[in-house]
Write an enzyme that holds these catalytic residues in place. Structure first.
Site, PDB file in Angstrom:
ATOM      1  CB  ALA A  76      28.879  28.308   4.447  1.00 38.08           C
ATOM      2  N   GLY A 121      33.853  28.576   6.209  1.00 42.24           N
ATOM      3  CA  GLY A 121      33.388  29.476   6.203  1.00 42.24           C
ATOM      4  C   GLY A 121      33.390  29.988   7.697  1.00 42.24           C
ATOM      5  CD  GLU A 124      36.029  30.678   3.068  1.00 47.44           C
ATOM      6  OE1 GLU A 124      34.881  30.433   3.498  1.00 47.44           O
ATOM      7  OE2 GLU A 124      36.590  30.972   2.700  1.00 47.44           O
ATOM      8  CD  GLU A 144      35.447  25.876   2.621  1.00 49.22           C
ATOM      9  OE1 GLU A 144      36.851  25.157   2.812  1.00 49.22           O
ATOM     10  OE2 GLU A 144      35.230  27.243   3.092  1.00 49.22           O
TER      11      GLU A 144
END
Ligand code: DAK
Length: 269
Positions: A76, A121, A124, A144
């Protein structure tokens, strides 16, 4: 520019789609930020995957790739996330989940083609694809916790399904990166390739193999596999029975069975 938690497009496309016969190549294109997932990228992924069947009905498989040759997606967008409050963060997480759900809802297989970093992310989003193919230069991880965060786009749900609960816990709690050997051994990566060209070539060949089969059968199989994942055996079995019944309503099923009995190639519609 975009607001950090919304997805209004700016100028240059951050996600591009190229159609090539039965193959659609979707490219996340922010190489200067190692293709980090801004809200704009996530919004574009959601929009593109939600509309792909209508916009490109001849597509039988999608290759999801990252531009630039260094990363699939390095996570992210940390810079954009840094200004978010809890409510905006939840909104961004919902956007990421919608993008992942749009990939899973597409009735044709999606292959994540990882060449370089697939972190946070980025991993993911790759996990929302049907399979992950990767080059030898790839690295994977859910880092994370290094940032005081937890996976927000489905990592706690899909990573255990891919590699098992204990290994997923270890990866998420340590945040460590793994290379291609461990990624293949753990079942995260289905096939490895020496370089990007071989990766894309291999993924295209897989789509061509899929395209020789019944589109409706592949679509039903994908829906059952996605929906059944993680459900109790009786509920998952009921979904499979529903899919099996649905296949019997398709012309392709009658054609496929007739072709076998008549000893000829099927002509799927
Ligand atoms: N976000 C923004 N920019 C990034 C980035 C990222 N995730 N990763 C790399 N970049 C940018 C760098 O800032 C740098 O930009 P400039 O400084 O040149 O402007 C450029 O990409 C090149 O990166 P490096 O210079 O760092 O390149 P290196 O080869 O030295 O290192 C690296 C590559 C991938 C090891 C390193 O960039 C790195 O560690 N990147 C961050 C990896 C990471 O921790 N990713 C985030 C994982 S956490 C949530 C929703 C989702 C999530 C969390 C919350 N909520 C809804 C709130 C999920 C979070 C994650 O994904």
């Amino acid at each position: 520019m975009t607001d950090a938690a919304t997805s209004t497009p700016t100028s240059d496309p951050v996600v591009r789609v190229e159609l090539d016969g039965v193959v659609a190549v979707v490219t996340i294109d922010r190489p200067r930020a190692l293709n980090a997932l801004s809200a704009e990228v996530l919004g574009e992924l959601e929009r593109i995957f939600a509309n792909l069947s209508t916009d490109a009905p001849g597509t039988r498989g999608v290759l999801l790739v990252g531009a630039g040759g260094r990363a699939f997606v390095a996570g992210a967008d940390i810079r954009a996330m840094s200004s978010l409050g809890p409510a905006e963060a939840a909104e961004l997480a919902r956007l990421g989940h919608r993008a992942a759900a749009a990939i899973e809802a597409l009735p044709v297989p999606v292959i994540a083609c990882v060449d370089g970093f697939a972190l946070g992310g980025g991993l993911e989003i790759a996990l929302a694809c049907d399979v992950i193919y990767a080059t030898d230069a790839s690295q994977f991880g859910q880092p994370e916790v290094h940032l005081g965060l937890v996976p927000g786009f489905g990592g706690t749900v899909r990573l255990p399904r891919a590699v098992g609960l204990a290994r997923a816990k270890e990866l998420i709690y340590t945040g460590r990166r793994i290379g291609i050997d461990e990624a293949v051994d753990s079942g995260l990566v289905v096939r490895r390739f020496p370089d990007r060209d071989a990766l894309l070539d291999g993924a295209r060949k897989t789509v061509e193999q899929i395209a020789a089969n019944s589109a409706s059968a592949v679509g039903i199989a994908k829906r059952v596999l996605v929906d059944a994942a993680g459900r109790p055996t009786d509920a998952a079995s009921a979904l499979e029975i529903g899919g099996f019944e649905e296949a019997f309503r398709t012309e392709d099923m009658h054609e496929g069975v007739a072709a076998f009995l008549e000893k000829r190639e099927p002509r799927f519609t």
